[in-house]
Design an enzyme around this catalytic site. Structure first.
Site: not given
Length: 576
Positions: A495, A380
């Site tokens: 994910e 991220e």
């Protein structure tokens, strides 16, 4: 301590022993010092030696001739914003599990130097680590210091203990303590000192898992002896941790169906160490349904690197060894992240952060070289908001970006490649599945990285769907995967979880994203962010009783949702 001699207790111990390991593991002589056989079960006896089990993988523990030396790691779990510090004492997940029925007694000999508090935990239910928090389930803590003996009990209904009793003692350097479940009470004694609390059902599930702790910076203490004895019609036996699941997978499992396609696409899930060793149903799903394991929490910086000079690989090693025992590929998550950093790391001086970051990457990747096939090197990197000067997300602001700017990404990838030239290296990001500023910013970032020669192999699309109406368009996702392929990069679904808007919508979203991955040859794997809502990261934080989410393919009772059938149908279609 007397052996169990009456017919019923002896029979029950024998039956437990047979269930745990078979007749070859049982000693009909009823010897006083029973040790596990190669099968992992303890011989029938009135007493079992728990230190004869596996303590080599205890975080902070070192096995020697005098017992197990315990070093304080100071493990804590910070919240996602970096604040807080929930204690996270080590659990011997791979060690002996004591199977109990009725009343029993555990005796321990502790060698405790001055200034150290020796803590021994007996868990009726193994604590579970969710996303950046630990749920304390039923268990207790026995603690001895120079002046105090204490018994702390959790009933699993609150993060706070239900009882905390202390008594004054004068503790010698070597002290023997005895814990008993007896007559509806939990009783702790050392010499003539005794504390007692009513039993709230801590061990009603029939097992005991052990843990320890020590004060960081104080001299190590030693667990010199640990034994269990059945009492008054009860029974005890020892079962070691199971690491392998079923030797074959059902042909209609996700794993079996994926392996039958031309792509042989790895089907994975984020997995946690605690339920793998404590929940047989969870372990069965893990081994039969998936061919890839993502390390959910165990290799995040705050879990694997709790102190400046301390690394704790025990739970990561468990996951990696479990994967090897079950023919799974391992995807390591995550090396560098703006969250999940231990407090000490957050406080490193600006000038020292590059050294700390690259040292962390080299050490962790080096430890798993040849065993972890691929890594989320940077997780991220983009700001959660569209706050850049061009209306696109800029870089997420955190300790690494503050010290090195965008070059922290280059340096992290370069450090990982230098240590393991074979592992595939990924950048992992959320919200880039749709067209718009976030995808544009991610694409521009990887173009810059490629232009600078950064050794990046691919991009992970997290594919979280967190609210009603937040859907992924498979056609757009395919176009993004293809755009990365033109840059020479792979992609993976890393994910995925899907908000339970309705079973039908949830199933359609899971299947659509899997279909997009199957249709693009450079999509290397499809991984869900967990297996079951029982242990899902979308569970409400710090909730007692647990408030699970509804985002994963199996529900909290381990029953398949329609999403599982939809995923199977998608894999069957890929075989045609």
């Amino acid at each position: 301590m007397p052996n169990v001699s009456r017919a019923w207790p002896t029979l029950f111990v024998s039956v437990l022993c047979l269930l745990a390991g078979g007749a070859a593991a049982c000693d009909p002589s009823g010897g006083r010092d029973a040790r596990p056989s190669a099968s992992g079960a303890a011989p029938a006896s009135g007493r079992v030696d728990l230190l004869a089990g596996d303590w080599r993988h205890l975080p902070g523990g070192t096995v020697g001739s005098g017992g197990v030396r315990i070093h304080g790691l100071g493990r804590q779990i910070v919240l996602q914003d970096g604040t807080g510090g929930q204690p996270h004492p080590p659990v011997n997940l791979r060690g002996p599990r004591l199977e109990v029925r009725g009343d029993f007694q555990v005796s321990a000999t502790l060698r405790r130097p001055a200034g150290q508090t020796a803590s021994l935990y007996l868990y009726g239910e193994v604590p579970i680590v969710y996303d950046e928090w630990r749920q304390n389930r039923r268990g207790l803590r026995v603690a001895v210091s120079e002046r105090e003996l204490s018994l702390t009990v959790w009933d699993g209904r609150s993060a706070a203990p239900v009882a905390d009793r202390t008594a004054s003692v004068t503790s010698p350097a070597t002290v023997s303590v005895t814990f008993e479940r007896h007559g509806g009470d939990l009783v702790l004694s050392a010499g003539d000192t005794r504390v007692s609390v009513p039993d709230p059902g801590v061990f009603d599930a029939g097992s005991v898992t052990f843990g320890v702790d020590a004060v960081p910076g104080a001299p190590d203490w030693t667990l010199a002896a640990l034994e269990a004895t059945a009492r008054d019609g009860g029974g005890v036996a020892v079962r070691d941790t199971r690491m392998a699941g079923q030797p074959t997978q059902p042909s209609d499992s996700l794993r079996g169906l994926a392996e039958a396609t031309g792509r042989r696409l790895p089907i994975g899930a984020a997995m946690a160490a605690e339920p793998l060793v404590s929940d047989d149903g969870y372990r069965t799903l893990a081994t039969t349904q998936f061919s890839m394991l993502t390390t959910e929490n165990a290799l995040k910086p705050q879990f694997v690197h709790p102190g400046p000079d301390t690394y704790d690989f025990a739970e990561g090693d468990l996951l990696v060894d479990f994967a090897a025992a079950n023919r799974m590929t391992v995807h390591g998550h995550t090396l560098i992240f703006g969250e999940a950093n231990p407090r000490w790391m957050q406080q490193v001086a600006l000038a020292d952060r590059e050294r700390v970051m690259t040292g962390h990457v080299r050490t962790v990747v080096g430890h798993y070289r040849g065993r972890v096939a691929e890594w989320d090197v940077v997780n991220e990197p983009l700001s959660p908001d569209d706050d850049g000067p061009d209306g696109r997300p800029g870089l997420r602001e955190h300790l690494w970006q503050e010290a090195m700017g965008e070059s922290y990404i280059d340096k992290a990838f370069t450090a990982a490649r230098a240590v393991d030239s074979e592992a595939k290296l990924y950048l992992n990001e959320f919200g880039a599945e749709a067209d718009g500023p976030r995808w544009d910013a991610l694409y521009a970032l990887v173009v810059r990285l490629k232009g600078r020669g950064v050794p990046i192999d691919g991009v992970g699309f997290q594919s979280h769907i967190h609210e009603a109406g937040d859907h992924i368009d498979p056609a757009v996702l395919r176009s993004h995967i293809a755009a990365l392929a033109e840059l020479g990069l792979s992609a993976r679904i890393s994910e995925i979880d899907v908000y339970g808007e309705s079973p039908r919508v949830q199933a359609t979203q899971f299947a659509g994203v899997l279909g997009a991955c199957l249709s693009e040859p450079t999509c290397t794997s499809f991984s869900t962010w967990g297996i079951t809502d029982r242990y899902g990261s979308t569970a409400e934080h710090d909730s007692y009783p647990l408030e699970p989410g509804d985002e994963l393919p199996w529900d909290q009772r381990l029953r398949p949702k329609p999403a599982v059938a939809a995923l199977r149908d998608t894999l069957r279609a890929a075989r045609r």
